[in-house]
Design an enzyme around this catalytic site. Structure first.
Site, PDB file in Angstrom:
ATOM      1  N   ASP A 180     -48.062  48.072-127.643  1.00  0.00           N
ATOM      2  CA  ASP A 180     -48.613  48.213-126.302  1.00  0.00           C
ATOM      3  C   ASP A 180     -47.633  47.620-125.297  1.00  0.00           C
ATOM      4  O   ASP A 180     -46.532  47.181-125.659  1.00  0.00           O
ATOM      5  CB  ASP A 180     -49.983  47.547-126.220  1.00  0.00           C
ATOM      6  CG  ASP A 180     -50.863  48.122-125.116  1.00  0.00           C
ATOM      7  OD1 ASP A 180     -50.398  49.009-124.376  1.00  0.00           O
ATOM      8  OD2 ASP A 180     -52.013  47.668-124.973  1.00  0.00           O
ATOM      9  N   GLU A 214     -48.715  45.719-121.955  1.00  0.00           N
ATOM     10  CA  GLU A 214     -49.089  44.609-121.076  1.00  0.00           C
ATOM     11  C   GLU A 214     -48.835  43.241-121.694  1.00  0.00           C
ATOM     12  O   GLU A 214     -48.838  42.235-120.983  1.00  0.00           O
ATOM     13  CB  GLU A 214     -50.563  44.742-120.674  1.00  0.00           C
ATOM     14  CG  GLU A 214     -50.863  45.920-119.756  1.00  0.00           C
ATOM     15  CD  GLU A 214     -51.169  47.207-120.512  1.00  0.00           C
ATOM     16  OE1 GLU A 214     -51.531  48.206-119.868  1.00  0.00           O
ATOM     17  OE2 GLU A 214     -51.042  47.203-121.757  1.00  0.00           O
ATOM     18  N   HIS A 218     -49.106  52.963-125.426  1.00  0.00           N
ATOM     19  CA  HIS A 218     -49.426  52.646-124.037  1.00  0.00           C
ATOM     20  C   HIS A 218     -49.492  53.901-123.179  1.00  0.00           C
ATOM     21  O   HIS A 218     -48.546  54.695-123.138  1.00  0.00           O
ATOM     22  CB  HIS A 218     -48.379  51.699-123.454  1.00  0.00           C
ATOM     23  CG  HIS A 218     -48.580  51.416-121.993  1.00  0.00           C
ATOM     24  ND1 HIS A 218     -49.653  50.695-121.523  1.00  0.00           N
ATOM     25  CD2 HIS A 218     -47.852  51.790-120.899  1.00  0.00           C
ATOM     26  CE1 HIS A 218     -49.573  50.620-120.206  1.00  0.00           C
ATOM     27  NE2 HIS A 218     -48.501  51.282-119.804  1.00  0.00           N
ATOM     28  N   HIS A 242     -52.603  42.478-125.523  1.00  0.00           N
ATOM     29  CA  HIS A 242     -53.021  41.654-124.386  1.00  0.00           C
ATOM     30  C   HIS A 242     -54.462  41.215-124.512  1.00  0.00           C
ATOM     31  O   HIS A 242     -55.231  41.758-125.301  1.00  0.00           O
ATOM     32  CB  HIS A 242     -52.870  42.461-123.091  1.00  0.00           C
ATOM     33  CG  HIS A 242     -53.519  43.818-123.202  1.00  0.00           C
ATOM     34  ND1 HIS A 242     -54.873  43.999-123.021  1.00  0.00           N
ATOM     35  CD2 HIS A 242     -53.007  45.025-123.521  1.00  0.00           C
ATOM     36  CE1 HIS A 242     -55.161  45.280-123.207  1.00  0.00           C
ATOM     37  NE2 HIS A 242     -54.054  45.928-123.529  1.00  0.00           N
ATOM     38  N   HIS A 291     -57.566  43.723-120.040  1.00  0.00           N
ATOM     39  CA  HIS A 291     -58.455  44.882-119.985  1.00  0.00           C
ATOM     40  C   HIS A 291     -58.746  45.312-121.419  1.00  0.00           C
ATOM     41  O   HIS A 291     -58.128  44.808-122.361  1.00  0.00           O
ATOM     42  CB  HIS A 291     -57.830  46.044-119.197  1.00  0.00           C
ATOM     43  CG  HIS A 291     -56.648  46.666-119.878  1.00  0.00           C
ATOM     44  ND1 HIS A 291     -55.396  46.069-119.899  1.00  0.00           N
ATOM     45  CD2 HIS A 291     -56.522  47.810-120.593  1.00  0.00           C
ATOM     46  CE1 HIS A 291     -54.552  46.828-120.566  1.00  0.00           C
ATOM     47  NE2 HIS A 291     -55.212  47.888-121.020  1.00  0.00           N
ATOM     48  N   GLU A 316     -58.610  45.431-127.659  1.00  0.00           N
ATOM     49  CA  GLU A 316     -57.966  46.597-128.263  1.00  0.00           C
ATOM     50  C   GLU A 316     -57.457  46.250-129.662  1.00  0.00           C
ATOM     51  O   GLU A 316     -57.510  47.085-130.576  1.00  0.00           O
ATOM     52  CB  GLU A 316     -56.836  47.089-127.358  1.00  0.00           C
ATOM     53  CG  GLU A 316     -57.361  47.646-126.040  1.00  0.00           C
ATOM     54  CD  GLU A 316     -56.270  47.995-125.045  1.00  0.00           C
ATOM     55  OE1 GLU A 316     -55.079  48.060-125.437  1.00  0.00           O
ATOM     56  OE2 GLU A 316     -56.604  48.199-123.861  1.00  0.00           O
TER      57      GLU A 316
END
Length: 264
Positions: A8, A10, A60, A105, A117, A135
């Protein structure tokens, strides 16, 4: 040894603004390069631990962020999206020996990162059985349901603590820490060095990792906009519990991830 690495954005060192996460933005280029180099570091660590086959998923947004020319020749790269319930680990199956996460993240509902998020920015939080879900957790459960252990993660400090609530034996490397709307980051060279070493050690100890999937998972989604909750409530089995919140009871992770795919 066959390894899957989901990457990912972030949670990579330096990623701080939402604009930097957008393909084509001026800030995106340097961070996409760091995303690639952190993935490459994990790949080198896996090779040093004896991996013979490695799949790397660009997980992502567009799924087309990484400069694949910077990745080790032994890797196979999954770009774009399959549009299936397994989402950020699409293509993962029981033939893999280990699952690793890079650049992940903190979940929505925490202050561990200015970019916290869960799957998108439409929710205040998502909970599984009353606890905040990330996630990482969603996709680690996918792996566990296939018999593939999650062994390594890198990202922000708060995420690492979250991961260890579920399995303290997973190797976690913090390359950054949230501080309000700011981040405190390791420099790329150090971040990549720690990821490489961590990935290697994680695979050498992979048999100690045993994240368990609950038999029943109650997913609670609290949306920022009331109309999104109303829309989600029309999915079969989804119950609206207040103007902003829906609940869904799943008896398998595939059932849960399928519902998530349609309502988020």
């Amino acid at each position: 040894m066959k390894v899957y690495i989901s990457v990912d954005f972030e949670g990579v060192a330096g990623s701080t603004s939402w604009s930097s996460t957008n393909l084509g933005d001026l800030e995106h280029g340097p961070m996409a390069r760091e995303m690639t180099l952190e993935a490459a570091a994990a790949c080198r660590g896996a090779l040093a631990a004896g991996a013979t086959e490695i799949y790397i998923k660009d997980a992502h947004e567009s799924g087309r962020n990484m400069d694949i020319s910077l990745l080790p020749r032994e890797a196979k790269i999954i770009l774009g999206w399959k549009y299936s319930p397994d989402s950020m680990v699409c293509g993962l199956d029981g033939s893999f020996d280990a699952l690793m996460f890079v650049g992940y993240h903190s979940p929505a509902g925490t202050n561990g990162s200015p970019l916290a998020h869960t799957m998108n920015r439409k929710t205040n939080y998502i909970k599984f059985n009353g606890r905040l879900a990330s996630e990482f957790l969603m996709h680690a459960y996918v792996g566990a349901s296939l018999g593939v252990p999650s062994v390594f993660i890198s990202g922000d400090k708060n995420l690492c603590s979250h991961v260890h609530e579920y399995d303290p034996r997973i190797t976690a490397v913090a390359v950054k820490e949230g501080m309000g709307a700011a981040t405190v980051n390791l420099v790329p060279e150090m971040a990549q060095e720690l990821i490489e070493e961590g990935a290697k050690n994680a695979l050498l100890a992979k048999d100690t990792c045993h994240l368990e999937v609950p038999e029943t998972i109650v997913m609670e989604i609290n949306f920022k906009d009331h109309f999104r909750a109303l829309r989600a409530s029309y999915y079969p089995g989804m119950v609206m519990t207040d103007d902003f919140t829906v609940s869904y009871t799943a008896r398998s992770i595939n059932e849960l991830m399928t519902a998530r795919m349609f309502v988020l």
